[in-house]
Design a protein around this motif. Structure first.
Motif, mmCIF file in Angstrom:
data_model
loop_
_atom_site.group_PDB
_atom_site.id
_atom_site.type_symbol
_atom_site.label_atom_id
_atom_site.label_comp_id
_atom_site.label_asym_id
_atom_site.label_seq_id
_atom_site.Cartn_x
_atom_site.Cartn_y
_atom_site.Cartn_z
ATOM 1 N N ALA A 95 0.837 -1.207 0.000
ATOM 2 C CA ALA A 95 0.000 0.000 0.000
ATOM 3 C C ALA A 95 0.869 1.253 0.000
ATOM 4 O O ALA A 95 0.552 2.252 -0.661
ATOM 5 C CB ALA A 95 -0.934 -0.012 1.211
ATOM 6 N N PHE A 96 1.975 1.201 0.749
ATOM 7 C CA PHE A 96 2.904 2.332 0.789
ATOM 8 C C PHE A 96 3.493 2.592 -0.606
ATOM 9 O O PHE A 96 3.557 3.732 -1.069
ATOM 10 C CB PHE A 96 4.011 2.050 1.797
ATOM 11 N N LEU A 97 3.935 1.518 -1.287
ATOM 12 C CA LEU A 97 4.493 1.672 -2.627
ATOM 13 C C LEU A 97 3.460 2.208 -3.610
ATOM 14 O O LEU A 97 3.781 3.021 -4.497
ATOM 15 C CB LEU A 97 5.041 0.334 -3.116
ATOM 16 N N ARG A 98 2.228 1.756 -3.465
ATOM 17 C CA ARG A 98 1.178 2.247 -4.359
ATOM 18 C C ARG A 98 0.982 3.754 -4.199
ATOM 19 O O ARG A 98 0.880 4.491 -5.182
ATOM 20 C CB ARG A 98 -0.143 1.512 -4.076
ATOM 21 N N ARG A 99 0.976 4.213 -2.931
ATOM 22 C CA ARG A 99 0.799 5.653 -2.706
ATOM 23 C C ARG A 99 1.976 6.450 -3.249
ATOM 24 O O ARG A 99 1.824 7.561 -3.748
ATOM 25 C CB ARG A 99 0.614 5.921 -1.213
ATOM 26 N N ARG A 100 3.199 5.865 -3.132
ATOM 27 C CA ARG A 100 4.372 6.549 -3.673
ATOM 28 C C ARG A 100 4.294 6.665 -5.196
ATOM 29 O O ARG A 100 4.630 7.694 -5.767
ATOM 30 C CB ARG A 100 5.644 5.787 -3.299
ATOM 31 N N LEU A 101 3.864 5.583 -5.854
ATOM 32 C CA LEU A 101 3.832 5.561 -7.312
ATOM 33 C C LEU A 101 2.715 6.424 -7.874
ATOM 34 O O LEU A 101 2.865 7.038 -8.933
ATOM 35 C CB LEU A 101 3.682 4.117 -7.807
ATOM 36 N N THR A 102 1.592 6.472 -7.174
ATOM 37 C CA THR A 102 0.453 7.252 -7.668
ATOM 38 C C THR A 102 0.473 8.689 -7.184
ATOM 39 O O THR A 102 -0.316 9.504 -7.654
ATOM 40 C CB THR A 102 -0.863 6.595 -7.241
ATOM 41 N N GLY A 103 1.360 9.008 -6.248
ATOM 42 C CA GLY A 103 1.389 10.360 -5.699
ATOM 43 C C GLY A 103 0.276 10.637 -4.719
ATOM 44 O O GLY A 103 -0.045 11.793 -4.443
ATOM 45 N N ASP A 104 -0.326 9.594 -4.158
ATOM 46 C CA ASP A 104 -1.442 9.751 -3.232
ATOM 47 C C ASP A 104 -0.930 9.968 -1.807
ATOM 48 O O ASP A 104 -1.205 9.187 -0.895
ATOM 49 C CB ASP A 104 -2.333 8.510 -3.296
ATOM 50 N N TYR A 105 -0.126 10.992 -1.633
ATOM 51 C CA TYR A 105 0.382 11.375 -0.325
ATOM 52 C C TYR A 105 0.635 12.873 -0.361
ATOM 53 O O TYR A 105 0.557 13.505 -1.418
ATOM 54 C CB TYR A 105 1.672 10.616 0.017
ATOM 55 N N ASP A 106 0.932 13.431 0.794
ATOM 56 C CA ASP A 106 1.071 14.881 0.862
ATOM 57 C C ASP A 106 2.271 15.251 1.714
ATOM 58 O O ASP A 106 2.748 14.447 2.524
ATOM 59 C CB ASP A 106 -0.203 15.507 1.453
#
Length: 362
Positions: A95-106
């Motif tokens: 899940a962490f890698l997915r957020r990194r790849l999609t930019g779904d973090y702030d």
């Protein structure tokens, strides 16, 4: 490399004259996730496709290694009651890698990435903190559970590892799980890679404006007023505090109305015993100093390995500032007295810890 310089902490100039920060607010195709939210959702209760559905377990509900709050290991619903700890870690990592790849973090306006700091940077520093330097922390409860606070510490060690170890100490030991935001010299922000990592870890330029903004937001801010004079002092002057400047950190604390927490660090002085300083080479490279130690540069890269000393970090009794009027920040005599009080408290604690220490390495 450009010549390094120290921006005085008590310099009230605007940020227009300082290096511009790179604020990244990347978003993916999904919704934007606040830092606090993405950092808390690090454990997944069940793996997709297994009975129980996709459940997100808050960070508070689990301990390290997948343990529940009551200390009992979490068991998955799989055959034979197989431990679901590894399933949770793998799912959380994906899940962490997915957020990194999609930019779904702030990130915040200073570039601080809370999720990356919690899950990656702290994990990289923790073995050095716990296994190599075996840091012992005292008085962590003197940092308030909420609201702003200014942690003022001694600085030493040739390389500024003491600031990083202090950051891990607060992150891993404070009951409220607080984060320490360090103020660093401008040299940190002109070095490639180091610049970006420092921003991601929550550090910012040691100037009054940034410090005051963080404190008013309720952050715990760390400053080491000795600067290069402390971290680059010779081994013969170990544990002797250098000048604390003109009291700029006191003025900032008074304006923000936050307590000052003195911090004493023992063990960092001996990791790179500095027996000489190649000043000419330092000027050519743009460094404030070029250390010569018993192992560096004689042993090449091997000489850059720090000695495995035993560390103690003690946070002292906070010094309140909210009882002073707003104009007190402009009173030079008051700033001098408070600066001297903080310095004396740190120095006295250093001497006490040195007397109690059995050995440099044990």
């Amino acid at each position: 490399m450009a010549d390094a310089k120290v921006i005085p902490f008590d310099d009230d100039r605007s940020r227009n004259g300082a290096p511009q920060r790179s604020v990244r607010r990347r978003t993916g195709s999904g919704r934007r996730r606040p830092v606090a939210e993405s950092a808390r959702e690090i454990a997944v209760g069940s793996v997709p496709g297994q009975p129980g559905g996709d459940r997100v377990v808050p960070k508070e509900a689990t301990g390290r290694g997948g343990a529940a709050a009551d200390g009992q290991p979490q068991r998955g619903p799989g055959p034979g009651g197989r431990d679901a700890g590894w399933d949770q870690r793998i799912a959380g990592g994906l899940a962490f890698l997915r957020r990194r790849l999609t930019g779904d973090y702030d990130v915040d306006e200073f570039g601080y990435d809370g999720e990356l700091t919690d899950q990656v940077l702290m994990s990289l520093l923790r073995p050095l903190y716990a296994k190599y330097f075996r840091v012992e922390v005292k008085g962590i409860g003197n940092i308030p559970a909420e609201g702003g606070a200014l942690v003022v510490a001694n600085h030493s060690g040739t390389l500024p590892l003491d600031g990083l170890m202090m950051q891990v100490a607060v992150h891993d030991n404070h009951p409220a799980g607080r984060h320490l935001r360090l103020l660093a010299a401008d040299l940190v922000f002109v070095l490639p890679v180091i610049n970006e990592l420092a921003r991601k870890a929550g550090h910012t330029l040691a100037c009054t404006e940034d410090a005051e903004r963080l404190l008013r937001r309720g952050e715990v801010v760390g400053v080491m007023p000795e600067g290069f004079k402390g971290v680059g002092k010779p081994f013969s002057d170990r544990y002797k505090l250098q000048r604390f400047g003109r009291g700029g950190f006191v003025s900032t604390a008074l304006r923000a109305g936050v307590p000052i927490v003195p911090c004493s660090i023992v063990g960092a002085e001996e990791i790179y015993p500095m027996i000489g300083n190649a000043k000419t080479l330092a000027r050519l490279l743009g460094f404030p100093y070029f250390p010569i130690t018993p192992t560096f540069p004689w042993l090449g890269p091997l000489g850059a390995v720090p000695l495995p000393t035993k560390w103690t970090i003690q946070f002292g009794e906070p010094i309140p500032t909210d009882g002073y009027p707003q104009e007190a920040a402009e009173d030079p005599m008051l700033m001098f007295n408070l600066t001297d009080q903080v310095r004396e408290q740190i120095q006295h604690t250093l001497y006490k810890l040195l007397v109690q220490r059995r050995s440099v390495f044990f």
